[in-house]
Design an enzyme around this catalytic site. Sequence first.
Site, PDB file in Angstrom:
ATOM      1  N   ARG A  65       0.786  -1.255   0.000  1.00  0.00           N
ATOM      2  CA  ARG A  65       0.000   0.000   0.000  1.00  0.00           C
ATOM      3  C   ARG A  65       0.804   1.284   0.000  1.00  0.00           C
ATOM      4  O   ARG A  65       0.230   2.363   0.115  1.00  0.00           O
ATOM      5  CB  ARG A  65      -0.968   0.038   1.207  1.00  0.00           C
ATOM      6  CG  ARG A  65      -1.853  -1.182   1.383  1.00  0.00           C
ATOM      7  CD  ARG A  65      -2.781  -1.417   0.222  1.00  0.00           C
ATOM      8  NE  ARG A  65      -3.880  -2.331   0.580  1.00  0.00           N
ATOM      9  CZ  ARG A  65      -4.621  -2.951  -0.320  1.00  0.00           C
ATOM     10  NH1 ARG A  65      -4.383  -2.799  -1.621  1.00  0.00           N
ATOM     11  NH2 ARG A  65      -5.590  -3.751   0.058  1.00  0.00           N
ATOM     12  N   ASN A 279     -11.610 -10.699  -3.350  1.00  0.00           N
ATOM     13  CA  ASN A 279     -11.690 -10.925  -4.784  1.00  0.00           C
ATOM     14  C   ASN A 279     -10.450 -11.673  -5.258  1.00  0.00           C
ATOM     15  O   ASN A 279      -9.359 -11.129  -5.130  1.00  0.00           O
ATOM     16  CB  ASN A 279     -11.792  -9.574  -5.506  1.00  0.00           C
ATOM     17  CG  ASN A 279     -12.098  -9.753  -6.967  1.00  0.00           C
ATOM     18  OD1 ASN A 279     -12.531 -10.817  -7.393  1.00  0.00           O
ATOM     19  ND2 ASN A 279     -11.842  -8.717  -7.754  1.00  0.00           N
ATOM     20  N   ASP A 306      -2.083 -12.964  -0.812  1.00  0.00           N
ATOM     21  CA  ASP A 306      -2.903 -11.818  -1.255  1.00  0.00           C
ATOM     22  C   ASP A 306      -3.224 -10.921  -0.048  1.00  0.00           C
ATOM     23  O   ASP A 306      -4.347 -10.444   0.102  1.00  0.00           O
ATOM     24  CB  ASP A 306      -4.184 -12.296  -1.949  1.00  0.00           C
ATOM     25  CG  ASP A 306      -4.887 -11.172  -2.712  1.00  0.00           C
ATOM     26  OD1 ASP A 306      -4.323 -10.058  -2.792  1.00  0.00           O
ATOM     27  OD2 ASP A 306      -6.001 -11.404  -3.214  1.00  0.00           O
ATOM     28  N   GLY A 325     -10.924  -7.802   0.214  1.00  0.00           N
ATOM     29  CA  GLY A 325      -9.607  -8.218   0.667  1.00  0.00           C
ATOM     30  C   GLY A 325      -9.478  -8.408   2.160  1.00  0.00           C
ATOM     31  O   GLY A 325     -10.180  -7.776   2.950  1.00  0.00           O
TER      32      GLY A 325
HETATM   33 ZN   LIG Z   1      -5.792 -10.116  -7.352  1.00  0.00          ZN
END
Ligand SMILES: [Zn+2]
Length: 430
Positions: A65, A279, A306, A325
């Site tokens: 991020r 996702n 992820d 997420g």
């Molecule tokens: Zn992805």
Amino acid sequence: MSTLIKDAKVLEAGHLTLTDILIENGHIEAMGHELHTKYGAADHVICAGKHFVTPGLVDVHVHLREPGLTDKETIDTGTMAAAHGGFTTVGAMPNVEPVPDTPEKVALMVAENAQKAHVHVAQYASITKQRTSEELVDFEGVKQAGAFAVSNDGSGVQTAETMYQAMCGAAKAGLTVAAHVEDESLKGDGVMNAGPVADKLGLPGIPGISESSQIARDVLLAEASGVHYHVCHVSTAESVRVVRDAKRAGINVTCEVAPHHLLLTDEDITMDNPMLKMNPPLRSPKDRAALIAGLLDGTIDMIATDHAPHTDAQKAGSMRTAAFGITGLETAFATMYTTFVKTRILTLSQLIDLMSTKPAQLFGLHQAGQLKPGTPADLAIIDLEHQYEIKADQMFSKGHNSPFVGWQVYGDVLMTLVDGQVAYGKDQHA
Ligand SMILES: [Zn+2]
């Protein structure tokens, strides 16, 4: 400077054996017993207490991020979370602001990572400018600037022509294309897996074919271009089948699966709960079974978290509006070990292969994923015996969005070393 790790249990040909590990100048110098007789006394001694010592875990799919989204996570907090989870190398996805889509921006991120990170960071560049346009990045340039692979993670590449040209360019530059596969014309405005559970909850669904049909397209493009094509976070039975068939046909395709898709299904969503929104979404029990079968037969090459931290406000309210997420770095090893190794579905060596050796090998991270003399001293000491509860206040990530809080697990990371230096020790608090 030298460090001796005493009484370490390491995997040797599939078995745990007791050894000492001597580290000199950041590298493993020797492994064995009575090392002082040959090498003299070490400057520091760490007692591993007969706990498991693993080659540092490697996660090729992490969202740090920074720059631009530092209310969610920073290089500092994200890589501290990595060290806390036993990871010594992470692949940083490029969906940040600004997007690393030029050699200059990639070089800047590589420099920032080197300065701020607590573990090794392998940096992705995007596939296209801004991850949205049809304009490709300069593949040779971003590789020269230090990118280890390219990805538009967060969005699929929508047209075959763009993907094909990207694959040709990446192949020429020797870069892996790591694809978030998602056909937007099929995805709609879904927030969870399309199926009976979504219907019951009255929530819009994301059909599995939005993922699998794009993999089917891409494996043929990969074959034509000769690129190393890597599928991010496969989540459906059909995706696994397409990858399996492509591998059988000799196409250079690899794929990863996220722990949450192996641990949970849409049937765990009993109410509108943003903590279970990601996702690709949690799929059906049939899909989960196919993912496990894919792990066991080698179709799925690696586990990647992820790790997707968000602020509390972004994960509050309804699944209709909350961000996609969940975090993963600090729970991946323990949840996977507890659910799959304690139950003998996987051996410990298979799990370490999936979480360290194979991601390092397949992404060309040749310094990572090994524990032997001559390699960097990237390792973690893990207590496999003592059960503990996953607690939100013990996490280093800025994101508190984990559905695994409250789980009783085994596999507590006691210490993580990166280049022979302590990156995390259990006496450190979040
Ligand atoms: Zn992805």
